[in-house]
Structures are given as structure tokens and as C-alpha cells.
Design an enzyme around this catalytic site. Structure first.
Site, mmCIF file in Angstrom:
data_model
loop_
_atom_site.group_PDB
_atom_site.id
_atom_site.type_symbol
_atom_site.label_atom_id
_atom_site.label_comp_id
_atom_site.label_asym_id
_atom_site.label_seq_id
_atom_site.Cartn_x
_atom_site.Cartn_y
_atom_site.Cartn_z
ATOM 1 N N HIS A 1 27.752 12.591 14.936
ATOM 2 C CA HIS A 1 28.018 11.157 15.091
ATOM 3 C C HIS A 1 27.939 10.431 13.745
ATOM 4 O O HIS A 1 28.776 9.573 13.438
ATOM 5 C CB HIS A 1 27.045 10.528 16.085
ATOM 6 C CG HIS A 1 27.149 11.089 17.463
ATOM 7 N ND1 HIS A 1 26.259 10.769 18.467
ATOM 8 C CD2 HIS A 1 28.034 11.961 18.014
ATOM 9 C CE1 HIS A 1 26.598 11.420 19.576
ATOM 10 N NE2 HIS A 1 27.662 12.150 19.313
ATOM 11 N N HIS B 1 35.018 9.911 23.211
ATOM 12 C CA HIS B 1 33.850 10.498 22.558
ATOM 13 C C HIS B 1 34.182 11.876 21.993
ATOM 14 O O HIS B 1 33.638 12.274 20.957
ATOM 15 C CB HIS B 1 32.658 10.593 23.503
ATOM 16 C CG HIS B 1 31.419 11.058 22.794
ATOM 17 N ND1 HIS B 1 30.681 10.210 21.994
ATOM 18 C CD2 HIS B 1 30.840 12.284 22.693
ATOM 19 C CE1 HIS B 1 29.678 10.895 21.452
ATOM 20 N NE2 HIS B 1 29.763 12.152 21.860
ATOM 21 N N ASP C 1 33.515 13.027 18.216
ATOM 22 C CA ASP C 1 32.854 14.272 17.833
ATOM 23 C C ASP C 1 33.735 15.104 16.904
ATOM 24 O O ASP C 1 33.259 15.669 15.913
ATOM 25 C CB ASP C 1 32.522 15.104 19.075
ATOM 26 C CG ASP C 1 31.207 14.717 19.731
ATOM 27 O OD1 ASP C 1 30.434 13.938 19.128
ATOM 28 O OD2 ASP C 1 30.944 15.194 20.854
ATOM 29 N N HIS D 1 32.290 21.621 19.714
ATOM 30 C CA HIS D 1 31.745 21.802 18.367
ATOM 31 C C HIS D 1 32.044 23.196 17.808
ATOM 32 O O HIS D 1 32.417 23.334 16.648
ATOM 33 C CB HIS D 1 30.234 21.570 18.385
ATOM 34 C CG HIS D 1 29.834 20.224 18.899
ATOM 35 N ND1 HIS D 1 30.251 19.052 18.312
ATOM 36 C CD2 HIS D 1 29.052 19.869 19.951
ATOM 37 C CE1 HIS D 1 29.730 18.026 18.982
ATOM 38 N NE2 HIS D 1 29.018 18.499 19.982
#
Length: 307
Positions: A78, A241, A245, A268
Site C-alpha cells: 500500500h 484495491h 496492490d 502478490h
């Protein structure tokens, strides 16, 4: 010349780690040209610097963790996303624990911190990684397929599609595209919060995770509804979001990308795999600068105003 950027002054924040629940202090400091973004663990007997590189990412379960030797910092995405969105090149981040504070669960608090400190230009050219050949990583087949891709583009554009089997998520937009040249990161992306489900939260807490999570720093859903008072900040906050990310995950490469990123059900781990795949193919990218900022892609020459 399109110049590098750092902060005008020091700024600080205090919060708790999403997974550890630990109190943590951040001090964001201006840094010299060509030093990049560096996390510094100042709570250790000897401070340890962790420079941002694709290879520094050592764990991608639930968040992006970067390490140097035995020192690590969790949940960097973030803050890194805010740096990417505002175009911060050089920054030292002193941190007193092993996890970045979650604050409100989005990047908006970090945007506020950075803009409050002020952003200044430096006497060095901003160096970009320009993608010149497509690269892709992919896992699974059919209903289990997920992938992420970088393609040549004169600018930075991201498109993401999610696929959650949940009535609340299904009722919102599951695909979004954001172009740094035509959109506003602070307005369009930065306020999107991380999200989870009550069943997952209970399980994670039983495993010693999500100890700092709650309705003040995440969207939480049961089987039928959003539990947060006030509901969603964006109609498509869930997928936004994921864009937030991705911007943070990609920025750990150490330089801004000139590319079109697209992904389906990525996360991720896959975002970091994509960076490593790009770097593995030396003919797929080049380092470029812009002596004339008018030749730079839209969205890169503007400097965010102080808050």
C-alpha cells in the site's frame, strides 16, 4: 528533463500491523537521487536497509514481504502503491517493526502523508523501465486459470479482472482499467480498501494472523452483506484495491514502468513472478529517460501538490 522526486521534509505516522497487531512507527525521509526507495529497520540492534528490488520480495502470502538477510518488512504494497501513484523515486522509510501499519486499509493515508511532506524535484533524470516485448506468467487451466501480462505502452495503464464467488462482490464491477495518463490515482484508486470475509478473518486469527484487522481498516463481509457502516467507497472498490496492490507490487522493481499491465485473478505472488520474468528477458525492456519532459507520457510530468 523529466526529473526524479523525493520529499521536501520528514513526515511520520503511527499505526498497527494488519497481521501482527504490533504498534509501529514510520518515519519517511527525503533521499538523494538514484538511491531509490529503501526500508530501514531501525528497531534492530544494528539498523538494516532493505532496498526495493524484485528480488527483495521473499514472501507473498497475504501480502508482499521484502527482506535483506534476516531483516524483513511485511505488507509494503500500500505504501509502495502511494509512491508509485505520486511518482516518488527516492525515499528512506524508517520502521520500528517488521510490518508497515495498515492505517485505514487503503493507500489514501500514505498519499496524505507524502503530499503533506511536499514533493520536490531533484537534479537527476527520472529513469524508466520501458517494456518493448510482451511478457506473461500464467497458472492453471480452465476455471482455475490466472495470469498477468506486461505489454509495450507509451505510459502506464493497468486492467484487472477478479472472479469471486460471493454475492456482494458479484454485484459490483469485477473489471476495471486505470490509466495514469488520464485518471487521478488519489481520486480513483488510492481510497480502495483491502477486503476479507468473516470466515477467513476468524481462521486467520486462529493462526496468529490478521490480529490488527477490523472494520476500521478493511472491508469485511459475511455471507450476504458488507458489515462496514457506510458501505463501499467506490462501486467497484474490490477490483480497484487489486489495481492498488498491483501498482505497489510492480513498483518494487525500483523504477517506474512504461507498460500496459493486465491481469486475471492475479495476486502478490504472480505480480512478483511477472517482474522477475521481465528482468529475465533482457530484450524485453530498456532503461529510458526523457530530456524533454514534453515527450514523456501523460501523467508523469505533473507533480502532486502539497496537501
Amino acid at each position: 528533463m523529466l526529473q526524479q522526486r523525493t520529499l521536501k521534509s520528514i513526515t511520520r505516522a503511527v499505526g498497527v500491523g494488519l497481521h501482527s497487531g504490533q504498534r509501529v512507527e514510520l518515519t519517511l525521509r527525503p533521499s538523494a537521487p538514484d538511491t531509490g526507495i529503501v526500508f530501514r529497520r531501525v528497531d534492530l540492534p544494528e539498523p538494516v536497509d532493505i532496498p526495493m528490488t524484485a528480488e527483495a520480495v521473499t514472501d507473498t502470502r497475504l501480502a508482499s514481504t521484502v527482506s535483506n538477510g534476516g531483516a524483513k518488512v511485511q505488507t509494503v504494497e500500500h505504501l509502495m502503491s502511494a509512491c508509485a501513484g505520486l511518482g516518488i523515486d527516492n525515499l528512506v522509510i524508517d520502521i520500528t517493526a517488521d510490518e508497515v501499519p495498515i492505517l485505514d486499509g487503503s493507500a489514501s493515508s500514505f498519499v496524505f502523508l507524502l503530499q503533506s511532506a511536499g514533493i520536490v524535484l531533484q537534479q537527476a533524470p527520472r529513469r524508466f523501465i520501458r517494456v518493448v516485448k510482451p511478457v506473461e506468467v500464467r497458472e492453471g487451466d480452465g476455471a482455475n486459470a490466472k495470469w498477468a501480462r506486461l505489454e509495450p505502452y507509451h505510459g502506464f495503464k493497468l486492467s484487472f479482472e477478479i472472479d469471486f464467488d460471493h454475492r456482494v462482490v458479484d454485484s459490483t464491477g469485477q473489471r476495471v482499467e486505470f490509466d495514469l495518463g488520464s485518471g487521478s490515482y488519489s481520486r480513483d484508486i488510492a481510497r480502495a480498501r483491502t477486503f476479507g470475509f468473516t470466515k477467513e478473518v476468524e481462521y486467520m486469527r486462529s493462526k496468529g494472523l490478521a490480529l490488527g484487522g477490523g472494520l476500521d481498516n478493511a472491508i469485511v463481509m459475511d455471507d450476504t452483506k458488507v458489515l462496514n457502516v457506510g458501505g463501499l467507497r467506490y462501486d467497484d472498490e474490490f477490483v480497484k484495491h487489486k489495481i492498488l496492490d498491483a501498482m505497489g507490487d510492480l513498483y518494487v522493481i525500483g523504477r517506474p514502468l512504461l507498460a500496459a499491465y493486465s491481469a486475471f485473478r492475479s495476486g502478490h505472488a504472480m505480480n512478483n513472478q511477472l517482474l522477475r520474468e521481465l528482468l529475465r528477458h533482457e530484450d524485453a525492456y530498456e532503461i529510458v529517460t526523457f530530456d524533454d519532459e514534453k515527450l514523456a507520457p501523460a501523467g508523469f510530468a505533473e507533480v502532486a501538490r502539497a496537501w
